[in-house]
Motif scaffolding. Structure first.
Motif, PDB file in Angstrom:
ATOM      1  N   GLN A   1       0.824  -1.205   0.000  1.00 19.94           N
ATOM      2  CA  GLN A   1       0.000   0.000   0.000  1.00 19.94           C
ATOM      3  C   GLN A   1       0.864   1.265   0.000  1.00 19.94           C
ATOM      4  O   GLN A   1       0.405   2.354  -0.355  1.00 19.94           O
ATOM      5  N   PHE A   2       2.139   1.112   0.375  1.00 15.41           N
ATOM      6  CA  PHE A   2       3.003   2.276   0.541  1.00 15.41           C
ATOM      7  C   PHE A   2       4.150   2.286  -0.470  1.00 15.41           C
ATOM      8  O   PHE A   2       4.709   1.236  -0.809  1.00 15.41           O
ATOM      9  N   ASN A   3       4.466   3.464  -0.948  1.00 11.68           N
ATOM     10  CA  ASN A   3       5.641   3.625  -1.800  1.00 11.68           C
ATOM     11  C   ASN A   3       6.900   3.546  -0.958  1.00 11.68           C
ATOM     12  O   ASN A   3       6.878   3.815   0.252  1.00 11.68           O
ATOM     13  N   GLN A   4       8.008   3.175  -1.595  1.00  7.51           N
ATOM     14  CA  GLN A   4       9.277   3.149  -0.868  1.00  7.51           C
ATOM     15  C   GLN A   4       9.773   4.576  -0.682  1.00  7.51           C
ATOM     16  O   GLN A   4       9.796   5.378  -1.618  1.00  7.51           O
ATOM     17  N   ILE A   5      10.179   4.907   0.531  1.00  6.52           N
ATOM     18  CA  ILE A   5      10.665   6.232   0.872  1.00  6.52           C
ATOM     19  C   ILE A   5      12.182   6.238   0.855  1.00  6.52           C
ATOM     20  O   ILE A   5      12.846   5.404   1.493  1.00  6.52           O
ATOM     21  N   ASP A   6      12.737   7.180   0.096  1.00 13.03           N
ATOM     22  CA  ASP A   6      14.184   7.358   0.018  1.00 13.03           C
ATOM     23  C   ASP A   6      14.616   8.226   1.194  1.00 13.03           C
ATOM     24  O   ASP A   6      14.320   9.428   1.240  1.00 13.03           O
ATOM     25  N   ILE A   7      15.320   7.628   2.153  1.00 17.42           N
ATOM     26  CA  ILE A   7      15.658   8.357   3.384  1.00 17.42           C
ATOM     27  C   ILE A   7      16.811   9.345   3.192  1.00 17.42           C
ATOM     28  O   ILE A   7      17.173  10.072   4.131  1.00 17.42           O
ATOM     29  N   SER A   8      17.353   9.400   1.978  1.00 17.00           N
ATOM     30  CA  SER A   8      18.417  10.375   1.708  1.00 17.00           C
ATOM     31  C   SER A   8      17.933  11.549   0.875  1.00 17.00           C
ATOM     32  O   SER A   8      18.714  12.430   0.516  1.00 17.00           O
TER      33      SER A   8
ATOM     34  N   TYR B   1       3.143  -5.397  15.060  1.00 14.04           N
ATOM     35  CA  TYR B   1       4.180  -5.301  14.035  1.00 14.04           C
ATOM     36  C   TYR B   1       4.362  -3.851  13.615  1.00 14.04           C
ATOM     37  O   TYR B   1       3.527  -2.980  13.903  1.00 14.04           O
ATOM     38  N   GLN B   2       5.470  -3.611  12.923  1.00  7.90           N
ATOM     39  CA  GLN B   2       5.749  -2.308  12.340  1.00  7.90           C
ATOM     40  C   GLN B   2       5.994  -2.472  10.841  1.00  7.90           C
ATOM     41  O   GLN B   2       6.353  -3.553  10.375  1.00  7.90           O
ATOM     42  N   ILE B   3       5.810  -1.362  10.117  1.00  9.61           N
ATOM     43  CA  ILE B   3       6.032  -1.361   8.670  1.00  9.61           C
ATOM     44  C   ILE B   3       7.171  -0.394   8.367  1.00  9.61           C
ATOM     45  O   ILE B   3       7.099   0.796   8.710  1.00  9.61           O
ATOM     46  N   ASP B   4       8.219  -0.918   7.743  1.00 12.82           N
ATOM     47  CA  ASP B   4       9.399  -0.118   7.387  1.00 12.82           C
ATOM     48  C   ASP B   4       9.278   0.298   5.929  1.00 12.82           C
ATOM     49  O   ASP B   4       9.575  -0.483   5.019  1.00 12.82           O
ATOM     50  N   VAL B   5       8.831   1.542   5.685  1.00 15.05           N
ATOM     51  CA  VAL B   5       8.601   1.982   4.312  1.00 15.05           C
ATOM     52  C   VAL B   5       9.877   2.411   3.611  1.00 15.05           C
ATOM     53  O   VAL B   5       9.837   2.782   2.428  1.00 15.05           O
ATOM     54  N   SER B   6      11.014   2.363   4.288  1.00 16.64           N
ATOM     55  CA  SER B   6      12.288   2.625   3.595  1.00 16.64           C
ATOM     56  C   SER B   6      12.741   1.396   2.815  1.00 16.64           C
ATOM     57  O   SER B   6      13.610   1.493   1.949  1.00 16.64           O
TER      58      SER B   6
ATOM     59  N   LEU C   1      12.074   6.063  10.814  1.00 18.94           N
ATOM     60  CA  LEU C   1      13.137   6.037   9.816  1.00 18.94           C
ATOM     61  C   LEU C   1      14.389   6.702  10.397  1.00 18.94           C
ATOM     62  O   LEU C   1      14.342   7.845  10.859  1.00 18.94           O
ATOM     63  N   ASP C   2      15.472   5.960  10.378  1.00 21.07           N
ATOM     64  CA  ASP C   2      16.735   6.435  10.953  1.00 21.07           C
ATOM     65  C   ASP C   2      17.511   7.200   9.889  1.00 21.07           C
ATOM     66  O   ASP C   2      18.201   6.615   9.047  1.00 21.07           O
ATOM     67  N   THR C   3      17.366   8.512   9.907  1.00 20.15           N
ATOM     68  CA  THR C   3      18.041   9.338   8.914  1.00 20.15           C
ATOM     69  C   THR C   3      18.255  10.736   9.470  1.00 20.15           C
ATOM     70  O   THR C   3      17.466  11.226  10.289  1.00 20.15           O
ATOM     71  N   ALA C   4      19.358  11.369   9.006  1.00 21.41           N
ATOM     72  CA  ALA C   4      19.620  12.756   9.374  1.00 21.41           C
ATOM     73  C   ALA C   4      19.000  13.724   8.381  1.00 21.41           C
ATOM     74  O   ALA C   4      19.023  14.940   8.582  1.00 21.41           O
ATOM     75  N   THR C   5      18.427  13.175   7.324  1.00 18.41           N
ATOM     76  CA  THR C   5      17.835  14.004   6.275  1.00 18.41           C
ATOM     77  C   THR C   5      16.445  14.472   6.693  1.00 18.41           C
ATOM     78  O   THR C   5      15.662  13.689   7.257  1.00 18.41           O
ATOM     79  N   ALA C   6      16.155  15.729   6.404  1.00 21.39           N
ATOM     80  CA  ALA C   6      14.809  16.248   6.674  1.00 21.39           C
ATOM     81  C   ALA C   6      13.889  15.772   5.559  1.00 21.39           C
ATOM     82  O   ALA C   6      13.927  16.285   4.439  1.00 21.39           O
TER      83      ALA C   6
END
Length: 648
Positions: free
Chosen positions: A495-502, A528-533, A638-643
């Motif tokens: 259901q979800f698109n892949q999110i680019d964390i960069s 459960y959790q869903i990791d969209v990255s 999502l573990d990222t430093a990007t806004a």
């Protein structure tokens, strides 16, 4: 059991058994007759072509429209009979309205005719069979209701199991007339008249003793369908039946194990019983013949036969009329079936131009039930319970949602009740799968506001139940293992698109293009959790995407048992679970753990009715029904430093 007119029909039928002669010429030794059998089934009190939940006309349902097909099909044939296969008295708000009147000593309790029979008595029904839902309101209601039918009722596998049943029946007696043999005058292809004896025998799933235990325990017993048929069909032959029509309120069942004792769905097995010439069946709300049954051993969907026996099943709610055309041949004084053709005629279809087309309604049916129709309109606005909190589906695709939660809770409760008495299933953990049906439109237009559930806390009505569950699905449960459970969720997460964390660019979270929101199943009973990255393992058809075979969006999947032990990883993957869902999902076979091989429980109850009953029961017990999400799923941070700029 029967009114005077019905009794007269039965007596005349019985007395006529000794007189079988050709009306025109006793010396005719060969002839061919075309006999048409028409069937309605699973009307569930959908007499009007009207949706009481939405408050609007519905051209896709209702005996008012099926009646027009009956008239047309009858006019096409010189020799036809019309039968009903049961599940007539319950299943729509009109059915509940009449039952409510009965409880108040109004309506049929005061000698009124049930609206189903007000309508059906305007048609030419020759016999009716008892369905499992006929017992839903108790035996007293059933007795009063069917007394208004101007045609006899049959059932062969329900027996009195008390010292004193109705109509002075004693323990061991059939509760209903097990079968009837009726004489019918027919015209052969040369215009000559003959009298043939048509035998009718009816059956109902033995599971009625589980489904309506509160009404039937200690009062009746239910025998196996096949054993009952093997007992009575030879008797019918011995008494001179030329043609035997079986009317099982039972689905097809499995060709792998047709001899299963007390099977709920036994039509396939019934087709193997010697002496049965045609089967008009129902119960599972399917349409036969249709492509849904293609590829099953010894089923011919072009002719509409099961093991060579003509068969038809006409869906539900009057959306189809079952039609069987038998070619009978008289040789040396004996009638035989030489050929057949079966079809289910719809009341709604798509024409050659791609437009929706409908059968016109029979106004006489509408007129017959006008009083009850108006009463039902008032009835559906009555409360069915009280909700503890608002149920809005505005955020249903991005967080656990109360409008999905209450459906899941109702399904879970129903399946737990049903398997409690099934030794092979009762100790297996039960989960529940539900999806958002109203999750917003795909374009930013004003009408999108109508595509959300908006139910305020407080008083709940039948209309609210319809808002929460749009579709006329029925309850089904499947058995699977934890690995299949995880893949089910993996496909839902498409259901979800892949999110680019960069990336700082705007990114749309929801996959509107290829994944329908009704395929975004939330499964309750696990967390459960869903990791969209992560990329999606499956496409919208749950087929593995090449190169993504090892992709995992579902993380932290766990199950806590009744002892408080938490199961994860390989241990959970090896566990067995039962998942409560609907017939669309369970039989579809798209998601892991679904498909006919996984189905372990198939109930005739609609999910929407199960929901309404759950709301009422919970309110009666607790004052309110809990209408809040339990938040068993969420997105993984999502573990990222990007806004990130993620939009939905």
């Amino acid at each position: 059991m029967f009114n005077k007119k019905t009794l007269a029909v039965v007596i005349a039928s019985t007395l006529g058994l000794a007189a079988c002669s050709n009306s025109d010429d006793d010396m005719i030794t060969s002839a061919q007759v075309d006999l048409r059998i028409l069937e309605t089934s699973d009307l569930h009190t959908n007499i009007m072509d009207f949706n009481y939940y939405s408050g609007q006309e519905d051209k896709t349902i209702g005996l008012a429209r099926t009646a027009s097909l009956i008239t047309a099909a009858g006019n096409e044939s010189e020799n036809f009979v019309l039968v009903d296969n049961g599940d007539l008295l319950q299943g729509s708000p009109m059915g509940d309205y009449v039952a409510d009147q009965f409880k108040k000593d109004l309506g049929i309790a005061a000698g009124e005719t049930h609206p189903a029979y007000k309508a059906m008595n305007t048609l030419d029904y020759v016999v009716g069979n008892i369905g499992n839902h006929e017992f839903n309101y108790g035996l007293d209601f059933l007795e009063q209701a069917i007394s208004g039918a101007n045609f006899p009722y049959i059932n062969a596998n329900i027996y009195c199991d008390a010292y004193d049943c109705w109509n002075e029946l004693q323990r061991g007696d059939n509760l209903f007339t097990p079968y009837l043999i009726q004489e019918k005058e027919v015209v052969d292809i040369n215009g000559n008249k003959h009298t043939i004896k048509i035998g009718y025998i009816g059956f109902v799933p033995p599971q009625v003793l589980q489904w309506d235990k509160q009404h039937l325990e200690g009062k009746v017993r239910a025998d196996d369908i096949i054993k009952t048929a093997e007992k009575f069909v030879p008797q019918m032959k011995a008494e001179g039946a030329d043609v035997i029509i079986a009317i099982p309120h039972s689905g097809i069942g499995s060709p792998e194990n047709p001899g299963e004792i007390e099977a709920e769905n036994a039509t396939y097995a019934l087709s193997l019983v010697d002496g049965i010439d045609a089967i008009v069946f129902g119960h599972s709300h399917s349409v036969f013949p249709s492509e849904n049954f293609g590829g099953i051993e010894n089923i011919d969907i072009d002719k509409g036969t099961i093991n060579g026996v003509a068969a038809v099943m006409p869906g539900r709610w009057g959306d189809n009329l079952g039609v069987i055309d038998l070619k009978l041949e008289l040789k040396e004084g004996k009638w035989s079936v030489m050929g057949s053709q079966s079809e289910a005629r719809p009341i709604a279809w798509t024409d050659d131009n791609g437009d929706n087309a409908y059968v016109e309604a029979d106004q006489s049916i509408r007129d017959a039930v006008e009083q009850e129709h108006l009463g039902t309109l008032e009835f559906v606005d009555q409360p069915i319970g009280v909700g503890s909190a608002n149920m809005y589906s505005f955020l249903t695709l991005v967080q656990d949602d109360p409008s999905v939660q209450i459906v899941s809770d109702a399904q879970l409760n129903k399946v737990k009740q049903q398997i409690a008495s099934i030794p092979a299933l009762k100790d297996i953990p039960v989960l529940s799968a539900a999806a958002p049906f109203k999750a917003g439109g795909r374009h930013e237009v004003p009408s999108d506001a109508d595509q959300y559930v908006q139910v305020d806390k407080g008083e709940l009505t039948y209309k609210n139940a319809a808002d929460l569950y749009l579709y006329p699905n029925t309850m089904v449960a499947v058995k699977l293992n934890g690995a299949e459970l995880k893949d089910w969720l993996e496909c839902s997460a498409n259901q979800f698109n892949q999110i680019d964390i960069s990336s700082t660019a705007p990114q749309n979270l929801i996959n509107w293009d290829t994944h329908r929101t009704y395929n975004f199943d939330v499964i309750d009973g696990v967390t459960y959790q869903i990791d969209v990255s992560e990329p999606s393992k499956f496409d919208n058809d749950c087929a593995v995407i090449e190169g993504n075979e090892t992709a995992e969006r579902i993380t932290g999947l766990s199950f806590e048992d009744e002892q408080g032990l938490v199961h994860t990883g390989e241990e959970l993957a090896a566990m067995e679970f039962i998942v409560a869902t609907n017939n669309y999902r369970a039989f579809g076979g798209k998601f892991a753990g679904t498909g006919p091989d996984h189905v372990v429980l198939e109930l005739p109850d609609e999910n929407r009715d199960v929901l309404a009953q759950y709301i009422t029961a919970q309110t009666a017990e607790h004052g309110v029904v809990k209408t809040e999400a339990d938040h068993n799923w969420s997105f993984k941070t999502l573990d990222t430093a990007t806004a990130l700029d993620v939009r939905f």
